[in-house]
Design a protein around this motif. Structure first.
Motif, PDB file in Angstrom:
ATOM      1  N   ARG A 138       0.860  -1.203   0.000  1.00 11.92           N
ATOM      2  CA  ARG A 138       0.000   0.000   0.000  1.00 11.92           C
ATOM      3  C   ARG A 138       0.889   1.244   0.000  1.00 11.92           C
ATOM      4  O   ARG A 138       1.264   1.740   1.061  1.00 11.92           O
ATOM      5  N   CYS A 139       1.210   1.706  -1.186  1.00 13.32           N
ATOM      6  CA  CYS A 139       2.166   2.813  -1.321  1.00 13.32           C
ATOM      7  C   CYS A 139       1.514   4.026  -1.971  1.00 13.32           C
ATOM      8  O   CYS A 139       0.549   3.910  -2.718  1.00 13.32           O
ATOM      9  N   GLY A 140       2.069   5.164  -1.688  1.00 10.62           N
ATOM     10  CA  GLY A 140       1.663   6.392  -2.367  1.00 10.62           C
ATOM     11  C   GLY A 140       2.887   7.245  -2.625  1.00 10.62           C
ATOM     12  O   GLY A 140       3.865   7.191  -1.868  1.00 10.62           O
ATOM     13  N   PHE A 141       2.839   8.021  -3.707  1.00 14.71           N
ATOM     14  CA  PHE A 141       4.005   8.818  -4.099  1.00 14.71           C
ATOM     15  C   PHE A 141       3.542  10.195  -4.560  1.00 14.71           C
ATOM     16  O   PHE A 141       2.438  10.345  -5.093  1.00 14.71           O
ATOM     17  N   ALA A 142       4.404  11.166  -4.398  1.00 16.41           N
ATOM     18  CA  ALA A 142       4.094  12.501  -4.925  1.00 16.41           C
ATOM     19  C   ALA A 142       5.377  13.257  -5.185  1.00 16.41           C
ATOM     20  O   ALA A 142       6.360  13.105  -4.465  1.00 16.41           O
ATOM     21  N   ILE A 143       5.342  14.055  -6.235  1.00 14.05           N
ATOM     22  CA  ILE A 143       6.418  15.012  -6.471  1.00 14.05           C
ATOM     23  C   ILE A 143       5.755  16.360  -6.679  1.00 14.05           C
ATOM     24  O   ILE A 143       4.747  16.461  -7.392  1.00 14.05           O
ATOM     25  N   ASP A 144       6.282  17.356  -6.014  1.00 15.50           N
ATOM     26  CA  ASP A 144       5.663  18.680  -6.068  1.00 15.50           C
ATOM     27  C   ASP A 144       6.773  19.722  -6.013  1.00 15.50           C
ATOM     28  O   ASP A 144       7.818  19.483  -5.400  1.00 15.50           O
ATOM     29  N   GLU A 145       6.562  20.841  -6.658  1.00 16.79           N
ATOM     30  CA  GLU A 145       7.602  21.865  -6.659  1.00 16.79           C
ATOM     31  C   GLU A 145       7.005  23.222  -7.001  1.00 16.79           C
ATOM     32  O   GLU A 145       5.868  23.310  -7.491  1.00 16.79           O
ATOM     33  N   VAL A 146       7.794  24.257  -6.765  1.00 15.89           N
ATOM     34  CA  VAL A 146       7.394  25.609  -7.152  1.00 15.89           C
ATOM     35  C   VAL A 146       8.490  26.179  -8.045  1.00 15.89           C
ATOM     36  O   VAL A 146       9.670  26.146  -7.680  1.00 15.89           O
ATOM     37  N   MET A 150       6.412  27.553 -15.663  1.00 16.78           N
ATOM     38  CA  MET A 150       6.358  26.142 -16.053  1.00 16.78           C
ATOM     39  C   MET A 150       7.619  25.813 -16.861  1.00 16.78           C
ATOM     40  O   MET A 150       7.957  26.529 -17.808  1.00 16.78           O
ATOM     41  N   GLY A 151       8.333  24.774 -16.448  1.00 19.46           N
ATOM     42  CA  GLY A 151       9.523  24.358 -17.208  1.00 19.46           C
ATOM     43  C   GLY A 151      10.825  24.888 -16.647  1.00 19.46           C
ATOM     44  O   GLY A 151      11.888  24.379 -16.969  1.00 19.46           O
ATOM     45  N   ASP A 152      10.755  25.921 -15.794  1.00 18.27           N
ATOM     46  CA  ASP A 152      11.982  26.410 -15.162  1.00 18.27           C
ATOM     47  C   ASP A 152      12.453  25.393 -14.119  1.00 18.27           C
ATOM     48  O   ASP A 152      11.658  24.611 -13.593  1.00 18.27           O
ATOM     49  N   PHE A 153      13.740  25.457 -13.790  1.00 21.56           N
ATOM     50  CA  PHE A 153      14.206  24.684 -12.648  1.00 21.56           C
ATOM     51  C   PHE A 153      13.425  25.130 -11.423  1.00 21.56           C
ATOM     52  O   PHE A 153      13.118  26.322 -11.262  1.00 21.56           O
ATOM     53  N   ALA A 154      13.113  24.191 -10.544  1.00 21.82           N
ATOM     54  CA  ALA A 154      12.315  24.502  -9.361  1.00 21.82           C
ATOM     55  C   ALA A 154      13.104  25.374  -8.388  1.00 21.82           C
ATOM     56  O   ALA A 154      14.310  25.209  -8.233  1.00 21.82           O
ATOM     57  N   LEU A 155      12.395  26.296  -7.726  1.00 22.31           N
ATOM     58  CA  LEU A 155      13.006  27.057  -6.632  1.00 22.31           C
ATOM     59  C   LEU A 155      13.120  26.165  -5.408  1.00 22.31           C
ATOM     60  O   LEU A 155      14.068  26.243  -4.641  1.00 22.31           O
ATOM     61  N   THR A 156      12.113  25.346  -5.228  1.00 15.81           N
ATOM     62  CA  THR A 156      12.103  24.375  -4.143  1.00 15.81           C
ATOM     63  C   THR A 156      11.147  23.257  -4.545  1.00 15.81           C
ATOM     64  O   THR A 156      10.221  23.483  -5.326  1.00 15.81           O
ATOM     65  N   GLY A 157      11.388  22.082  -4.032  1.00 14.33           N
ATOM     66  CA  GLY A 157      10.501  20.971  -4.399  1.00 14.33           C
ATOM     67  C   GLY A 157      10.796  19.748  -3.569  1.00 14.33           C
ATOM     68  O   GLY A 157      11.743  19.719  -2.773  1.00 14.33           O
ATOM     69  N   VAL A 158       9.968  18.740  -3.761  1.00 11.99           N
ATOM     70  CA  VAL A 158      10.099  17.517  -2.964  1.00 11.99           C
ATOM     71  C   VAL A 158       9.580  16.314  -3.753  1.00 11.99           C
ATOM     72  O   VAL A 158       8.635  16.435  -4.534  1.00 11.99           O
ATOM     73  N   GLY A 159      10.229  15.188  -3.555  1.00 13.97           N
ATOM     74  CA  GLY A 159       9.706  13.905  -4.027  1.00 13.97           C
ATOM     75  C   GLY A 159       9.543  13.024  -2.806  1.00 13.97           C
ATOM     76  O   GLY A 159      10.438  12.992  -1.948  1.00 13.97           O
ATOM     77  N   CYS A 160       8.398  12.363  -2.689  1.00 10.09           N
ATOM     78  CA  CYS A 160       8.227  11.533  -1.486  1.00 10.09           C
ATOM     79  C   CYS A 160       7.442  10.262  -1.789  1.00 10.09           C
ATOM     80  O   CYS A 160       6.692  10.181  -2.771  1.00 10.09           O
ATOM     81  N   GLY A 161       7.649   9.287  -0.924  1.00  5.61           N
ATOM     82  CA  GLY A 161       6.918   8.017  -1.002  1.00  5.61           C
ATOM     83  C   GLY A 161       6.567   7.568   0.402  1.00  5.61           C
ATOM     84  O   GLY A 161       7.322   7.826   1.354  1.00  5.61           O
ATOM     85  N   VAL A 162       5.399   6.953   0.547  1.00 10.20           N
ATOM     86  CA  VAL A 162       5.013   6.382   1.843  1.00 10.20           C
ATOM     87  C   VAL A 162       4.455   4.984   1.607  1.00 10.20           C
ATOM     88  O   VAL A 162       3.847   4.721   0.570  1.00 10.20           O
ATOM     89  N   GLU A 163       4.677   4.120   2.580  1.00  8.92           N
ATOM     90  CA  GLU A 163       4.103   2.766   2.517  1.00  8.92           C
ATOM     91  C   GLU A 163       3.378   2.509   3.825  1.00  8.92           C
ATOM     92  O   GLU A 163       3.921   2.793   4.901  1.00  8.92           O
ATOM     93  N   LEU A 164       2.164   1.983   3.735  1.00 14.10           N
ATOM     94  CA  LEU A 164       1.383   1.672   4.931  1.00 14.10           C
ATOM     95  C   LEU A 164       1.447   0.185   5.231  1.00 14.10           C
ATOM     96  O   LEU A 164       1.526  -0.640   4.305  1.00 14.10           O
ATOM     97  N   ASP A 165       1.393  -0.164   6.531  1.00 11.66           N
ATOM     98  CA  ASP A 165       1.347  -1.587   6.882  1.00 11.66           C
ATOM     99  C   ASP A 165      -0.104  -2.072   6.885  1.00 11.66           C
ATOM    100  O   ASP A 165      -1.032  -1.304   6.587  1.00 11.66           O
ATOM    101  N   ASP A 166      -0.309  -3.333   7.258  1.00 14.84           N
ATOM    102  CA  ASP A 166      -1.661  -3.903   7.195  1.00 14.84           C
ATOM    103  C   ASP A 166      -2.647  -3.174   8.106  1.00 14.84           C
ATOM    104  O   ASP A 166      -3.849  -3.130   7.832  1.00 14.84           O
TER     105      ASP A 166
END
Ligand SMILES: Cc1cc2nc3c(=O)[nH]c(=O)nc-3n(C[C@H](O)[C@H](O)[C@H](O)COP(=O)(O)OP(=O)(O)OC[C@H]3O[C@@H](n4cnc5c(N)ncnc54)[C@H](O)[C@@H]3O)c2cc1C
Length: 250
Positions: A138-146, A150-166
């Protein structure tokens, strides 16, 4: 780098015709992406969908003309701290497969990015593939940035993943920041704070503050360090919320 006169060199090694460097393959629990795989070829590649954070990062890279020519390995070897793929590689604990005439070695992403535009690849070595672990369950992922546009290098941003147990609690969290330091940065304290909580109970605002605490973000004509820290925390919170939501539903 050349266009901006930031570098010059006497010899150019063209890898464009080394076709074996462009493969995208599954090796059990790992997605192996050849260093010369074009960024555009990854986005809709069926095999690459096993690593959603990777495929979702691609549309955020520059413009389609850039992604048509840019390679996954070129981006990672270039090691721009605001680049999406270095941050994703770090978040997912990817391994770099590096070769020289003396043999091959693997380097974990944590030990690969040495500074702005600097990696631990030696002058006589070549990055041949990037090995991305495939998360299951049970995983979820997101990448977000500012970015300013559009198309410029990000000023700040994040990539993340989470996994849930049963039981629905966070078993694993991975958060990597881009544009917030000389290399992409793992938010270890924020990850630790999330493990064991549930998507409903998790204090995402506190986790986001932990992620940007004690950082020394760059200052340039586009943004101050304070701006990057403040906006960075919001982006982390937003991405975590989205990743947890996906994990709950998936
Ligand atoms: C206008 C513009 C906008 C861009 N916007 C973004 C963006 O928003 N986000 C982002 O992440 N990137 C962005 N990029 C970077 C782009 O995505 C590519 O990563 C970058 O241009 C490198 O291109 P390349 O893959 O052709 O590698 P090259 O230019 O060929 O190589 C880049 C560097 O890596 C080294 N290298 C390349 N391949 C290897 C290898 N296999 N082994 C060892 N060393 C290697 C080269 O020697 C060089 O130092 C942008 C680029 C441009 C020009």
């Amino acid at each position: 780098m050349l266009a901006l006169r930031l570098t010059r060199f006497e010899h150019l090694v063209d890898l464009n015709h080394v076709s074996e460097l462009s493969s995208v393959e599954r090796d059990n629990g790992t997605l192996v992406v050849g260093a010369m795989a074009r960024q555009c070829s990854i986005e809709r590649n069926e095999v690459a969908q096993a690593v959603p954070l990777l495929t979702r990062a691609i549309p955020l890279i520059g413009h389609f003309q850039i992604r048509n020519r840019g390679t996954v390995g070129g981006s990672i070897a270039h090691a721009d701290p605001a680049g999406e793929l270095p941050a994703i590689a770090l978040a997912l604990d990817a391994e770099m497969e590096i070769a020289s005439s003396g043999g091959t070695r693997r380097v974990e992403a944590r030990d690969f990015f040495a500074g702005t535009w600097t990696t631990t690849i030696e002058p006589d070595e070549l990055l041949v593939a990037i090995r991305f672990p495939v998360w299951s369950g049970r995983c979820g992922f997101a990448i977000d940035e500012v970015a300013r546009r559009m198309g410029d290098f990000a000023l700040t941003g994040v990539g993340c993943g989470v996994e849930l147990d049963d039981a629905g609690a966070v078993r694993r969290a991975a958060i990597s920041l881009l544009g917030m330091g000389p290399t992409p940065l793992r938010a270890d304290a924020a990850e630790a704070a999330l493990v064991g909580t549930t998507p409903v109970a998790a204090d995402l605002s506190a986790a986001a503050e932990l992620a940007v605490r004690d950082l020394d973000p760059p200052v340039d004509v586009h943004a101050s360090a304070a701006y990057r820290t403040s906006v960075g925390a919001h982006v982390v919170e937003r991405a975590l919320s989205s990743a947890l939501e996906e994990a709950r539903g998936g």
